[in-house]
Each structure stands twice: as C-alpha cells, then as structure tokens.
Design an enzyme around this catalytic site. Structure first.
Site, PDB file in Angstrom:
ATOM      1  CB  THR A 242      -0.929   0.038   1.236  1.00 29.96           C
ATOM      2  OG1 THR A 242      -1.792   1.163   1.132  1.00 29.96           O
ATOM      3  CG2 THR A 242      -0.137   0.159   2.532  1.00 29.96           C
TER       4      THR A 242
ATOM      5  CG  ASN B  80      -4.048   4.602   3.000  1.00 31.68           C
ATOM      6  OD1 ASN B  80      -3.689   5.256   3.968  1.00 31.68           O
ATOM      7  ND2 ASN B  80      -5.304   4.391   2.683  1.00 31.68           N
TER       8      ASN B  80
ATOM      9  CG  ASP C 154      -9.547  -6.398  -2.757  1.00 38.16           C
ATOM     10  OD1 ASP C 154      -9.317  -5.211  -3.044  1.00 38.16           O
ATOM     11  OD2 ASP C 154     -10.475  -7.044  -3.274  1.00 38.16           O
TER      12      ASP C 154
ATOM     13  N   GLY D 176     -14.747   6.061   2.135  1.00 33.72           N
ATOM     14  CA  GLY D 176     -15.630   5.160   1.379  1.00 33.72           C
ATOM     15  C   GLY D 176     -17.084   5.221   1.841  1.00 33.72           C
TER      16      GLY D 176
ATOM     17  CE  LYS E 111     -13.740   1.494   9.338  1.00 31.73           C
ATOM     18  NZ  LYS E 111     -13.364   2.259   8.150  1.00 31.73           N
TER      19      LYS E 111
ATOM     20  CG  HIS F 125     -13.946  -4.720   6.894  1.00 30.77           C
ATOM     21  ND1 HIS F 125     -14.274  -3.578   7.583  1.00 30.77           N
ATOM     22  CD2 HIS F 125     -13.533  -4.281   5.671  1.00 30.77           C
ATOM     23  CE1 HIS F 125     -14.072  -2.521   6.819  1.00 30.77           C
ATOM     24  NE2 HIS F 125     -13.611  -2.924   5.661  1.00 30.77           N
TER      25      HIS F 125
HETATM   26  P1  IMP Z   1      -9.457  -1.365  -1.043  1.00 25.11           P
HETATM   27  O1  IMP Z   1      -9.463  -2.676  -0.312  1.00 25.11           O
HETATM   28  O2  IMP Z   1      -8.547  -0.361  -0.394  1.00 25.11           O
HETATM   29  O3  IMP Z   1      -9.262  -1.555  -2.521  1.00 25.11           O
HETATM   30  O4  IMP Z   1     -10.907  -0.736  -0.821  1.00 25.11           O
HETATM   31  C1  IMP Z   1     -12.015  -1.142  -1.536  1.00 25.11           C
HETATM   32  C2  IMP Z   1     -13.170  -0.171  -1.398  1.00 25.11           C
HETATM   33  O5  IMP Z   1     -14.107  -0.737  -0.477  1.00 25.11           O
HETATM   34  C3  IMP Z   1     -12.860   1.224  -0.869  1.00 25.11           C
HETATM   35  O6  IMP Z   1     -12.583   2.116  -1.893  1.00 25.11           O
HETATM   36  C4  IMP Z   1     -14.177   1.590  -0.208  1.00 25.11           C
HETATM   37  O7  IMP Z   1     -15.072   2.040  -1.179  1.00 25.11           O
HETATM   38  C5  IMP Z   1     -14.685   0.256   0.306  1.00 25.11           C
HETATM   39  N1  IMP Z   1     -14.262   0.016   1.702  1.00 25.11           N
HETATM   40  C6  IMP Z   1     -13.410  -0.945   2.139  1.00 25.11           C
HETATM   41  N2  IMP Z   1     -13.260  -0.865   3.472  1.00 25.11           N
HETATM   42  C7  IMP Z   1     -14.014   0.175   3.870  1.00 25.11           C
HETATM   43  C8  IMP Z   1     -14.247   0.760   5.154  1.00 25.11           C
HETATM   44  O8  IMP Z   1     -13.707   0.372   6.199  1.00 25.11           O
HETATM   45  N3  IMP Z   1     -15.094   1.805   5.159  1.00 25.11           N
HETATM   46  C9  IMP Z   1     -15.694   2.291   4.050  1.00 25.11           C
HETATM   47  N4  IMP Z   1     -15.503   1.807   2.841  1.00 25.11           N
HETATM   48  C10 IMP Z   1     -14.654   0.743   2.743  1.00 25.11           C
END
Ligand code: IMP
Length: 200
Positions: free
Chosen positions: A9, A11, A72, A156, A178, A183
């Site tokens: 990542t 981030n 993911d 998100g 949180k 998750h």
């Molecule tokens: P990634 O796993 O970083 O690719 O995230 C996938 C997408 O799922 C993000 O862009 C959000 O739209 C959504 N998402 C995943 N985890 C969260 C969370 O904890 N809160 C809100 N949205 C989430």
C-alpha cells in the site's frame, strides 16, 4: 529484531493500522510501504477479495523480494445480492470517487426499506513469502445501511454504515473504536500470529 515486511500500500493510514495491530500482538517486524517505490500497478481482476489480495501480495513480493502483506476489501449489500463487493472502489465507473460511489449506492437503495438494508464489509488479508508460500485471513463486519450520510471520519461507505450493536456510523467512530470491530482489523489480527510465526 524481527524481519522486514512489505505492505502493499502507499496509504499511510493502512500502514499505521497494521503497525498498531502488530505492536498490540507483540509482533516484532519492520514494516515497509510502497510509498516512493516504483512498484508495478496490479489490476484487481479477481472474483473474490481473497483472490485480489493474493494477486497484489504475489506481485509485490516478486517485485520487492520481501515477505508481503496485501489486503482487499469492500462492501456487500444484501439488497444488491452482495454488490458492490470486489467492485466497491470502482462502483460508479470510470473516474469513480468515494463520494460518487456512495451517492450511487444510496440512489440504488432509495426504495429499499429498513428491514432489507443489511450489509457487511469484508476484508481479505494475504501474506506471501518470496518462496511463494501464501496465507489468507478474512474478517467481516455486519451492519445496516442508512438512507443519508452521517459523520466525517473514515472513508468510502463509512458515512452510511452502522455496525450491529452500534448507533453510530463508522464515520462517527474514532479510528480505534472502528479498528476493534472492523473487517480489516479482524483480518489483520487473524493474520498477525502467522506473521509472527514466519517472521517475528
Ligand atoms: P481497497 O481494499 O482499499 O481496494 O478498498 C475497496 C473499497 O471498499 C474502498 O474504496 C471503499 O469504497 C470500500 N471500503 C473498504 N473498506 C471500507 C471501510 O472500512 N469503510 C468504508 N468503505 C470501505
């Protein structure tokens, strides 16, 4: 001193979260992120969260030569048969943003009554060693979707997601509150002993 662990990542928030979780589990590893590295972009072509986490972890382990963790995650809405799922980040199409994705989800669920607004977040966290050995852990957070956003923390779909046994959206919670139920927190805590056994 434990070994080095690459986190797939750029981030800083994700890196800090994994750092907190590993420190709490007394796992002694040095985390390295992709920030500033010219890493290959990995297309998330998998049909499941686990498949995408493994795709990223394998590609970055190969690139870096280091044990690598990748995750993911996404939102699965009951009334949308589990969508947006692995398409959560790209739900509103080309040029998708968190705001557009959230608004599209609310529009799609505009006529869905409270009783059918159940949803869950899922995260798959994968550890891949340079040898190709792999391990995946998953975590889930169940809850329901509001009809309008509330709160400014998180990212998100957080402003419309209320976890079970909570009155607050995940965008109204502290990061620590949180983490304890999320998750991603659950998946990373499940992976921590595996990281400790293989690297700590
Ligand atoms: P990634 O796993 O970083 O690719 O995230 C996938 C997408 O799922 C993000 O862009 C959000 O739209 C959504 N998402 C995943 N985890 C969260 C969370 O904890 N809160 C809100 N949205 C989430």
């Amino acid at each position: 001193m434990g070994g080095q662990l690459m986190v797939a990542t750029t981030n800083p928030g994700k890196l800090a979260e994994l750092n907190r979780i590993l420190a709490a589990g007394h796992v002694d590893v040095e985390l390295i992120s992709l920030a500033g590295l010219d890493a290959p972009a990995v297309r998330e072509t998998g049909a499941t969260f686990a498949a995408n986490a493994l795709l990223k972890a394998h590609a970055i382990a190969e690139f870096s030569g280091l044990p690598t963790v990748a995750d993911d995650s996404g939102l699965c809405a009951d009334a949308l048969n589990g969508m947006p799922g692995v398409l959560s980040a790209r739900w509103s199409g080309r040029g998708a943003t968190d705001e557009r994705n959230l608004q599209l989800l609310l529009d799609q669920l505009a006529d869905t009554p409270a009783a059918r607004r159940g949803a869950h977040f899922t995260c798959a966290a994968a550890l891949v060693l340079p040898s190709g050995r792999e391990h995946v852990a998953e975590g889930t957070m169940n809850g329901r979707l509001l009809t309008a956003p509330r709160g400014t923390a998180g990212f998100g779909y957080d402003p419309v997601f209320v976890p079970d046994k909570s009155e607050l959206t995940t965008a109204e919670m502290t990061a620590e509150a949180k983490d304890a139920i999320s998750h991603r927190g659950r998946a990373l805590r499940a992976l921590a002993p595996v990281i400790a056994a293989l690297l700590g």
